[in-house]
Write an enzyme that holds these catalytic residues in place. Structure first.
Site, short mmCIF file in Angstrom:
data_model
loop_
_atom_site.label_atom_id
_atom_site.label_comp_id
_atom_site.label_asym_id
_atom_site.label_seq_id
_atom_site.Cartn_x
_atom_site.Cartn_y
_atom_site.Cartn_z
N SER A 64 0.82 -1.21 0.00
CA SER A 64 0.00 0.00 0.00
C SER A 64 0.86 1.26 0.00
CB SER A 64 -0.92 0.00 1.23
OG SER A 64 -0.15 -0.07 2.41
N ASN A 89 -2.07 -2.04 13.58
CA ASN A 89 -3.51 -1.80 13.55
C ASN A 89 -3.91 -0.50 14.25
OD1 ASN A 89 -3.51 -4.21 12.27
ND2 ASN A 89 -4.41 -5.40 13.95
N THR A 122 -38.83 27.13 -10.97
CA THR A 122 -39.14 25.79 -10.45
C THR A 122 -39.36 24.94 -11.70
OG1 THR A 122 -41.52 26.17 -10.32
CG2 THR A 122 -40.25 26.70 -8.35
N HIS A 123 -38.94 23.71 -11.64
CA HIS A 123 -39.00 22.85 -12.85
C HIS A 123 -38.22 23.45 -14.02
CE1 HIS A 123 -42.47 20.89 -10.77
NE2 HIS A 123 -42.73 22.15 -10.44
N SER A 151 -13.25 25.77 -29.01
CA SER A 151 -13.42 24.52 -29.75
C SER A 151 -12.47 24.54 -30.92
CB SER A 151 -14.86 24.41 -30.24
OG SER A 151 -14.92 23.61 -31.39
N LYS A 203 -17.18 29.21 -30.04
CA LYS A 203 -17.49 28.57 -28.76
C LYS A 203 -16.71 29.14 -27.58
CE LYS A 203 -19.27 24.59 -28.64
NZ LYS A 203 -20.54 24.19 -28.05
N ASN A 209 -16.62 27.38 -24.00
CA ASN A 209 -17.20 26.29 -23.21
C ASN A 209 -16.82 26.39 -21.74
OD1 ASN A 209 -18.30 25.18 -25.54
ND2 ASN A 209 -16.45 23.98 -25.97
N GLU A 247 -18.33 22.06 -15.97
CA GLU A 247 -18.76 20.70 -16.33
C GLU A 247 -17.98 19.66 -15.53
OE1 GLU A 247 -19.48 20.49 -20.88
OE2 GLU A 247 -18.21 22.22 -20.52
N GLN A 271 -7.32 -1.74 4.50
CA GLN A 271 -6.24 -1.00 3.84
C GLN A 271 -6.75 -0.23 2.61
OE1 GLN A 271 -2.05 -2.46 3.61
NE2 GLN A 271 -2.62 -2.97 1.52
N LYS A 292 -7.77 4.16 2.46
CA LYS A 292 -7.05 5.42 2.26
C LYS A 292 -7.19 5.98 0.85
CE LYS A 292 -4.09 3.47 5.39
NZ LYS A 292 -4.85 2.31 5.06
N1 ARG Z 1 -1.05 -1.03 5.72
C1 ARG Z 1 -2.02 -1.47 6.65
C2 ARG Z 1 -3.34 -0.74 6.44
O1 ARG Z 1 -3.31 0.28 5.86
C3 ARG Z 1 -1.54 -1.28 8.04
C4 ARG Z 1 -2.13 -2.21 9.04
C5 ARG Z 1 -1.68 -3.60 8.79
N2 ARG Z 1 -2.11 -4.47 9.81
C6 ARG Z 1 -2.07 -5.82 9.68
N3 ARG Z 1 -2.52 -6.51 10.66
N4 ARG Z 1 -1.61 -6.39 8.62
O2 ARG Z 1 -4.39 -1.16 6.88
#
Ligand code: ARG
Length: 476
Positions: free
Chosen positions: A41, A128, A173-174, A295, A301, A303, A308, A340, A343
């Site tokens: 990760s 953890n 409205t609408h 464009s 144009k 735009n 958007e 994991q 994030k």
């Molecule tokens: N990279 C892990 C995460 O973002 C960290 C925690 C990992 N914990 C484990 N028991 N493998 O969740």
């Protein structure tokens, strides 16, 4: 993005010779190649480096205070961590995918720098509670950064609202002409939405601001740690009460994403309105060259691409919320590696929202308002018909339902004659209801109509000016 294998990997993946350095004691050989790839990760969570190091410094200072680690080793660890941070900030740090995540990358570098004492940092802690701590700190910062962007967005809206407090436009409205309103009033509606968005982010931040650190893997620890001390050092309000909850809760991320999604919905509505307003058929607003694109084939144009894209990028925000809800649902307590995946969703949403808010504020600041075009558009569609009905109630004493009916007949008459309501001859109106008097013309004009809407929260220019002042005091 993780690196892609050049050719499809075979089912029986090659194994790396060495056992993993973290849990190698129990394993004879290292992880397979694809396992490493799916597990890593670091490309995403390297963004947590500053929060990770701050969390580790708080943790080791506590370990020293509680005499779990010696003062000398604690000092070496803290100094080493600061060096790691400096290396990352100087761009000299080599992030290694084989070290999986930011926590192990930092710790491995710490070991290379200070040697043996580095191994004591992870006492009474697990990845953890470590990752939950880092991520909460990150979300807390992101909520603050977004609050600043929302405030800036409100500032832009309030500047334009103040400048166009009396500019009459059709209210819809609408998307059908309904009643005249002022452009300032219309913009103030978005100031209110942004105000609630800020409230939601502040709320999310407040509930996020509890410390998981010291929950360890899931059950707490037998070391005599002081969770209140680390919580305080990291600016958390208190340690989380339950160790299982501390490592498995991602409500704080979901709340952040929910606030982002709702904010994205607001921005997409404004963006859609900018698209409509800048269309030549409306022409209410013009964006400068800095906010318009041309464009390659149609030279005329202009735009509104940014509008958007703000409209479209709300999809990412909704997707992030539903994506993380899907990851979290049905996960048994406590930590599972599924988490994991949290994030990437949150980082993308935060980046997207910051950019969209900057674009929205930029376009609002940039726009030139064509008050005449708005007024011309407001003259279409018998937009003061409600004022006529109200007048019949007030001056003639008709029940509103009957006044509505009489007004409908007058609108039909104007339609037949192809004229506006205030261009109808009095005599013609009197044929429909003889009690109608000359005074009715006073309410049929656009300016009189908006000026009469003085009820609290209404569109009268005097109200709008007051509301702009009040909103400035409240939000800026
Ligand atoms: N990279 C892990 C995460 O973002 C960290 C925690 C990992 N914990 C484990 N028991 N493998 O969740």
């Amino acid at each position: 993005m993780p690196p892609r294998a050049k050719s499809p990997p075979s089912a029986t993946t090659r194994r790396t010779a060495a056992a993993n350095r973290l849990w190698g004691g129990r394993f004879a050989v290292g992880s397979g190649k694809i396992l490493k790839q799916i597990n890593a990760s670091i490309d995403v969570d390297r963004r947590l480096y500053a929060h990770d190091i701050a969390g580790s410094i708080a943790h080791v200072e506590m370990l020293v205070r509680r005499k779990i680690v010696s003062a000398a080793e604690g000092r070496a660890i803290a100094r080493g961590l600061k060096r790691v941070r400096a290396e990352i900030e100087a761009g000299k740090f080599v992030f290694r995918r084989d070290l999986e995540d930011i926590h192990m990358n930092v710790e491995a570098r710490l070991a290379a720098l200070i040697g043996k004492p580095a191994g004591r940092l992870h006492t009474a802690r697990s990845r953890n509670d470590q990752v939950a701590t880092d991520f909460r700190l990150w979300v807390r910062d992101a909520a603050e950064a977004i609050d600043a962007r929302l405030r800036e967005f409100q500032r832009a809206l309030l500047d334009q609202a103040g400048a166009h407090a009396a500019a009459v436009m059709p209210g819809f409205t609408h998307l059908q002409p309904a009643q005249p309103v002022t452009f300032g009033h219309h913009l103030l509606a978005y100031v209110e939405m942004a105000g609630r968005d800020r409230g939601r982010f502040a709320d999310a931040r407040r509930r996020a601001n509890e410390s998981p650190l010291g929950a360890a893997a899931l059950a707490g620890t037998s070391f005599p740690i002081d969770r209140a001390m680390t919580a305080k050092a990291l600016g958390f309000d208190r340690p989380m009460a339950n160790s299982l909850d501390a490592v498995s809760d991602r409500d704080f991320a979901l709340e952040f994403l929910a606030a982002a999604a709702i904010c994205g919905a607001h921005l997409s509505r404004l963006a859609e309105e900018i698209v409509i307003w800048t269309a030549p058929q409306f022409g209410f607003v013009r964006l400068s060259d800095a906010w318009s694109t041309g464009s390659s084939i149609m030279p005329q144009k202009r735009n509104p691409d940014a509008a958007e894209l703000v409209r479209a990028k709300s999809g990412r925000l909704f997707g992030a919320l539903i994506g993380l809800l899907t990851v979290m649902k049905g996960l048994p307590l406590a930590y599972s590696k599924d988490m994991q995946e949290d994030k990437a969703r949150v980082f993308e949403a935060a980046d997207t929202l910051e950019l969209c808010l900057a674009a929205a504020a930029g376009m609002i600041d940039d726009m030139t308002v064509d008050a005449d075009a708005m007024r011309r558009a407001a003259a279409i569609g018998y937009i003061t018909a409600t004022d006529l009905a109200d007048w019949l109630v007030r001056k003639v004493g008709l029940p509103f339902r009957e006044a509505h009916h009489v007004t409908g007949r007058i609108v039909r008459l104007a339609e037949q004659r192809g004229c506006a309501l205030d261009e109808l001859p009095l005599a013609e109106m009197r044929k429909i209801d003889p009690r109608i008097a000359r005074g009715v013309f006073a309410v049929l004009s656009l300016d009189k109509s908006v000026a009469s809407r003085t009820s609290f929260g209404g569109t009268a220019p005097a109200n709008v000016r007051r509301a702009v002042k009040a909103a400035r005091r409240r939000y800026l």
